[in-house]
Design a protein around this motif. Structure first.
Motif, PDB file in Angstrom:
ATOM      1  N   VAL A  31      32.120   3.625  74.364  1.00  0.00           N
ATOM      2  CA  VAL A  31      31.933   3.843  75.802  1.00  0.00           C
ATOM      3  C   VAL A  31      32.017   2.524  76.560  1.00  0.00           C
ATOM      4  O   VAL A  31      32.483   2.467  77.698  1.00  0.00           O
ATOM      5  CB  VAL A  31      30.586   4.568  76.067  1.00  0.00           C
ATOM      6  CG1 VAL A  31      30.225   4.556  77.534  1.00  0.00           C
ATOM      7  CG2 VAL A  31      30.645   5.994  75.540  1.00  0.00           C
ATOM      8  N   SER A  32      31.615   1.449  75.921  1.00  0.00           N
ATOM      9  CA  SER A  32      31.636   0.128  76.544  1.00  0.00           C
ATOM     10  C   SER A  32      33.052  -0.318  76.913  1.00  0.00           C
ATOM     11  O   SER A  32      33.242  -1.014  77.916  1.00  0.00           O
ATOM     12  CB  SER A  32      31.002  -0.897  75.595  1.00  0.00           C
ATOM     13  OG  SER A  32      31.131  -2.194  76.096  1.00  0.00           O
ATOM     14  N   ILE A  33      34.029   0.080  76.142  1.00  0.00           N
ATOM     15  CA  ILE A  33      35.399  -0.387  76.370  1.00  0.00           C
ATOM     16  C   ILE A  33      35.919   0.064  77.743  1.00  0.00           C
ATOM     17  O   ILE A  33      36.205  -0.779  78.603  1.00  0.00           O
ATOM     18  CB  ILE A  33      36.340   0.028  75.222  1.00  0.00           C
ATOM     19  CG1 ILE A  33      35.880  -0.605  73.899  1.00  0.00           C
ATOM     20  CG2 ILE A  33      37.788  -0.360  75.543  1.00  0.00           C
ATOM     21  CD1 ILE A  33      36.542  -0.021  72.665  1.00  0.00           C
ATOM     22  N   PRO A  34      36.046   1.369  78.007  1.00  0.00           N
ATOM     23  CA  PRO A  34      36.560   1.758  79.327  1.00  0.00           C
ATOM     24  C   PRO A  34      35.585   1.433  80.457  1.00  0.00           C
ATOM     25  O   PRO A  34      36.011   1.162  81.583  1.00  0.00           O
ATOM     26  CB  PRO A  34      36.798   3.264  79.201  1.00  0.00           C
ATOM     27  CG  PRO A  34      35.899   3.714  78.102  1.00  0.00           C
ATOM     28  CD  PRO A  34      35.812   2.535  77.159  1.00  0.00           C
ATOM     29  N   SER A  35      34.293   1.425  80.149  1.00  0.00           N
ATOM     30  CA  SER A  35      33.303   1.109  81.189  1.00  0.00           C
ATOM     31  C   SER A  35      33.462  -0.321  81.681  1.00  0.00           C
ATOM     32  O   SER A  35      33.403  -0.583  82.895  1.00  0.00           O
ATOM     33  CB  SER A  35      31.888   1.317  80.650  1.00  0.00           C
ATOM     34  OG  SER A  35      31.680   2.661  80.300  1.00  0.00           O
TER      35      SER A  35
END
Length: 106
Positions: A31-35
Motif C-alpha cells: 500500500v505504501s508504494i502507490p500511496s
C-alpha cells in the motif's frame, strides 16, 4: 496499484498465523508504494516528488524481499512468486527512471 492487488491476493494464501506477521508487513509495504507516489505528486515540487518516489522504491524492494521470504517459507509456489517479482522488478525500474528524470530537470 497492480502490485498492491497481487500482494493482497497472495497473502490470502498464507497461513492464518501469519496475519499479524508477514501478511501485515507485506500489505503495508504494498500500500505504501502507490500511496507515496500519490502523495509525492500532491506536493507540487520535483524535489518533494523525488523524495516520495525514493520512499516508494524502498517499499518495492522491501516487498520483493518479503515475497522471497514467503516463498522460502513455502507460502507461495515458484510460478506465482516469479510472476509477482517480475512485476515488482519492472516497477522498480520505472520508479528509478522516473527519479532520474526528475533529477535531470533540476
Amino acid at each position: 496499484m497492480l502490485i498492491t492487488k497481487l500482494t493482497y491476493q497472495c497473502c490470502v494464501l498464507f497461513p492464518p498465523d501469519e496475519r499479524f506477521g508477514l501478511t501485515s508487513q507485506m500489505r503495508r509495504a504494498a500500500v505504501s508504494i502507490p500511496s507515496n507516489i500519490a502523495e509525492g505528486v500532491g506536493r507540487g515540487s520535483a524535489k518533494d516528488f523525488g523524495q516520495f518516489l525514493s520512499i516508494a522504491t524502498g517499499s518495492a524492494y522491501e516487498l520483493e524481499t518479503q515475497f522471497l521470504l514467503a516463498a522460502e517459507f513455502g507460502y507461495l509456489d515458484e510460478t506465482r512468486l516469479q510472476a509477482v517479482v517480475s512485476e515488482l522488478v519492472e516497477l522498480q525500474k520505472m520508479l528509478y527512471g522516473f527519479q532520474k528524470s526528475l533529477q535531470s530537470e533540476n
